[in-house]
Design a protein around this motif. Sequence first.
Motif, PDB file in Angstrom:
ATOM      1  N   THR A 105       0.849  -1.183   0.000  1.00 52.49           N
ATOM      2  CA  THR A 105       0.000   0.000   0.000  1.00 52.49           C
ATOM      3  C   THR A 105       0.887   1.235   0.000  1.00 52.49           C
ATOM      4  O   THR A 105       1.980   1.220   0.571  1.00 52.49           O
ATOM      5  CB  THR A 105      -0.946   0.021   1.219  1.00 52.49           C
ATOM      6  OG1 THR A 105      -1.826   1.144   1.116  1.00 52.49           O
ATOM      7  CG2 THR A 105      -0.181   0.090   2.524  1.00 52.49           C
ATOM      8  N   ARG A 106       0.446   2.267  -0.660  1.00 50.76           N
ATOM      9  CA  ARG A 106       1.205   3.524  -0.748  1.00 50.76           C
ATOM     10  C   ARG A 106       0.597   4.500   0.249  1.00 50.76           C
ATOM     11  O   ARG A 106      -0.409   5.148  -0.022  1.00 50.76           O
ATOM     12  CB  ARG A 106       1.137   4.059  -2.183  1.00 50.76           C
ATOM     13  CG  ARG A 106       1.965   5.304  -2.440  1.00 50.76           C
ATOM     14  CD  ARG A 106       2.056   5.565  -3.942  1.00 50.76           C
ATOM     15  NE  ARG A 106       0.758   5.643  -4.569  1.00 50.76           N
ATOM     16  CZ  ARG A 106       0.017   6.752  -4.649  1.00 50.76           C
ATOM     17  NH1 ARG A 106       0.469   7.880  -4.123  1.00 50.76           N
ATOM     18  NH2 ARG A 106      -1.155   6.739  -5.258  1.00 50.76           N
ATOM     19  N   LEU A 107       1.220   4.595   1.420  1.00 49.64           N
ATOM     20  CA  LEU A 107       0.641   5.371   2.511  1.00 49.64           C
ATOM     21  C   LEU A 107       0.549   6.854   2.193  1.00 49.64           C
ATOM     22  O   LEU A 107      -0.331   7.553   2.705  1.00 49.64           O
ATOM     23  CB  LEU A 107       1.458   5.152   3.785  1.00 49.64           C
ATOM     24  CG  LEU A 107       1.462   3.712   4.327  1.00 49.64           C
ATOM     25  CD1 LEU A 107       2.318   3.613   5.580  1.00 49.64           C
ATOM     26  CD2 LEU A 107       0.044   3.241   4.615  1.00 49.64           C
ATOM     27  N   SER A 108       1.428   7.333   1.319  1.00 51.12           N
ATOM     28  CA  SER A 108       1.424   8.764   1.009  1.00 51.12           C
ATOM     29  C   SER A 108       0.132   9.211   0.328  1.00 51.12           C
ATOM     30  O   SER A 108      -0.216  10.390   0.341  1.00 51.12           O
ATOM     31  CB  SER A 108       2.622   9.125   0.131  1.00 51.12           C
ATOM     32  OG  SER A 108       2.579   8.411  -1.092  1.00 51.12           O
ATOM     33  N   LEU A 143      -5.359  -4.102   2.405  1.00 54.43           N
ATOM     34  CA  LEU A 143      -4.197  -3.236   2.611  1.00 54.43           C
ATOM     35  C   LEU A 143      -4.564  -1.765   2.455  1.00 54.43           C
ATOM     36  O   LEU A 143      -4.056  -0.906   3.191  1.00 54.43           O
ATOM     37  CB  LEU A 143      -3.084  -3.608   1.633  1.00 54.43           C
ATOM     38  CG  LEU A 143      -2.290  -4.860   1.982  1.00 54.43           C
ATOM     39  CD1 LEU A 143      -1.402  -5.262   0.817  1.00 54.43           C
ATOM     40  CD2 LEU A 143      -1.457  -4.633   3.230  1.00 54.43           C
ATOM     41  N   GLN A 144      -5.429  -1.462   1.503  1.00 52.36           N
ATOM     42  CA  GLN A 144      -5.852  -0.071   1.327  1.00 52.36           C
ATOM     43  C   GLN A 144      -6.666   0.402   2.523  1.00 52.36           C
ATOM     44  O   GLN A 144      -6.514   1.547   2.983  1.00 52.36           O
ATOM     45  CB  GLN A 144      -6.656   0.086   0.034  1.00 52.36           C
ATOM     46  CG  GLN A 144      -5.940  -0.385  -1.230  1.00 52.36           C
ATOM     47  CD  GLN A 144      -4.679   0.409  -1.546  1.00 52.36           C
ATOM     48  OE1 GLN A 144      -4.382   1.401  -0.915  1.00 52.36           O
ATOM     49  NE2 GLN A 144      -3.931  -0.054  -2.531  1.00 52.36           N
ATOM     50  N   TYR A 145      -7.539  -0.459   3.025  1.00 52.34           N
ATOM     51  CA  TYR A 145      -8.292  -0.110   4.234  1.00 52.34           C
ATOM     52  C   TYR A 145      -7.332   0.170   5.396  1.00 52.34           C
ATOM     53  O   TYR A 145      -7.526   1.123   6.166  1.00 52.34           O
ATOM     54  CB  TYR A 145      -9.225  -1.251   4.641  1.00 52.34           C
ATOM     55  CG  TYR A 145     -10.323  -1.606   3.668  1.00 52.34           C
ATOM     56  CD1 TYR A 145     -10.806  -0.702   2.729  1.00 52.34           C
ATOM     57  CD2 TYR A 145     -10.915  -2.870   3.701  1.00 52.34           C
ATOM     58  CE1 TYR A 145     -11.818  -1.044   1.848  1.00 52.34           C
ATOM     59  CE2 TYR A 145     -11.931  -3.223   2.835  1.00 52.34           C
ATOM     60  CZ  TYR A 145     -12.378  -2.312   1.906  1.00 52.34           C
ATOM     61  OH  TYR A 145     -13.384  -2.661   1.034  1.00 52.34           O
ATOM     62  N   MET A 146      -6.326  -0.678   5.518  1.00 52.33           N
ATOM     63  CA  MET A 146      -5.357  -0.509   6.595  1.00 52.33           C
ATOM     64  C   MET A 146      -4.608   0.817   6.465  1.00 52.33           C
ATOM     65  O   MET A 146      -4.402   1.542   7.434  1.00 52.33           O
ATOM     66  CB  MET A 146      -4.369  -1.678   6.605  1.00 52.33           C
ATOM     67  CG  MET A 146      -4.994  -3.009   7.005  1.00 52.33           C
ATOM     68  SD  MET A 146      -3.889  -4.423   6.699  1.00 52.33           S
ATOM     69  CE  MET A 146      -2.592  -4.092   7.902  1.00 52.33           C
ATOM     70  N   GLY A 147      -4.183   1.123   5.240  1.00 50.54           N
ATOM     71  CA  GLY A 147      -3.477   2.368   5.001  1.00 50.54           C
ATOM     72  C   GLY A 147      -4.309   3.587   5.364  1.00 50.54           C
ATOM     73  O   GLY A 147      -3.784   4.616   5.802  1.00 50.54           O
ATOM     74  N   ALA A 148      -5.635   3.461   5.188  1.00 48.48           N
ATOM     75  CA  ALA A 148      -6.547   4.555   5.514  1.00 48.48           C
ATOM     76  C   ALA A 148      -6.901   4.592   6.992  1.00 48.48           C
ATOM     77  O   ALA A 148      -7.618   5.493   7.439  1.00 48.48           O
ATOM     78  CB  ALA A 148      -7.822   4.427   4.689  1.00 48.48           C
ATOM     79  N   GLY A 149      -6.415   3.607   7.759  1.00 49.64           N
ATOM     80  CA  GLY A 149      -6.696   3.575   9.185  1.00 49.64           C
ATOM     81  C   GLY A 149      -8.103   3.125   9.524  1.00 49.64           C
ATOM     82  O   GLY A 149      -8.673   3.551  10.542  1.00 49.64           O
ATOM     83  N   LEU A 150      -8.674   2.236   8.691  1.00 51.23           N
ATOM     84  CA  LEU A 150     -10.027   1.738   8.934  1.00 51.23           C
ATOM     85  C   LEU A 150     -10.002   0.390   9.646  1.00 51.23           C
ATOM     86  O   LEU A 150      -9.140  -0.450   9.346  1.00 51.23           O
ATOM     87  CB  LEU A 150     -10.788   1.569   7.619  1.00 51.23           C
ATOM     88  CG  LEU A 150     -11.062   2.825   6.794  1.00 51.23           C
ATOM     89  CD1 LEU A 150     -11.826   2.440   5.528  1.00 51.23           C
ATOM     90  CD2 LEU A 150     -11.848   3.846   7.596  1.00 51.23           C
TER      91      LEU A 150
END
Length: 317
Positions: A117-120, A234-241
Amino acid sequence: KIILDLLLVKKVFFLARTKRPDIIHAHLHEGVLIAWIVQKILFWRGIKVVADFHGSLTKEMVSHQYLGASGLKKVFRFIEERIDNMGDAAVTSSWNNTTDIQAVRKEGTVDVLLDGTRLSMFDGLPEKNDIRKRYGVPVDAIVVTYTGAFIKNKGIQYFLGALPRLAREHALTHFVLAGFPLDMIVHDIPEELKERVTIISPSPYFELAQILRMSDIGVDPKDEATREASGKTLQYMGAGLPVACFDTGNNREYLADGGSYASTVSTEALGSAIDTLVIDGELRHKKGTINRERAEQFSWEASAEKLEQIYIRITTL
């Protein structure tokens, strides 16, 4: 798509002959077979093949309803096992698939090469309520979101089946479905739920961060049938969900304590996992924080570095 695969053999052969690669990195079982054919035809070039498996060929064909419980299924399983043994190195995108392929692969290890995932992409986003207003989502709602393909092997049917009860029992919930193809779900949402559901289709990748930013809960209803990993988690995780999902090995590896796990693969169990997060705001915050911190472990940079080492290993043998 056998005709397209045959045309792809011709195309890959042309590129391998003219570009003279050291390595062909082949995705999916069809890609690995094509790369192996070209490698054997141009044997004097010493081309190496990285076999990149994303799931089970046979199980995925069954999940797409291309195969049933027939003798043809056994034929494709035989072909799949032969392909599982091709390539100078093998990588997979999930722990479950690694276990399956390692069990039949006669030589060498199978490396797990995780999606990242690209956290930026989650930095500098507009305020949550501003995004909700843009999409017509109530600002005071608890937003439960699914992103990805609207097809059965992604588990969308479990989430759709849970909507009526969730909407009935939780007046403040609002549901977002962001993905494609629209015609796969548009007739599955009851008329009385239309005001409680926002469909974003198509869902451009570059809008994904904002869609997740306006959400409170991410839902990943994929089961273990195809042995694939799930990029949406992974995208959900990156968004803090916090994430509601089934209790699979891959989900446990990604989420640990950041998941709300359904006890069985069913609509009712998934609904209960979502329930747990809807009714407890403190729990949502806790699990979301865990997921954001764990997302740091699953960067594209880490996977790229591991892949580079695999390339070096097979070209120096």
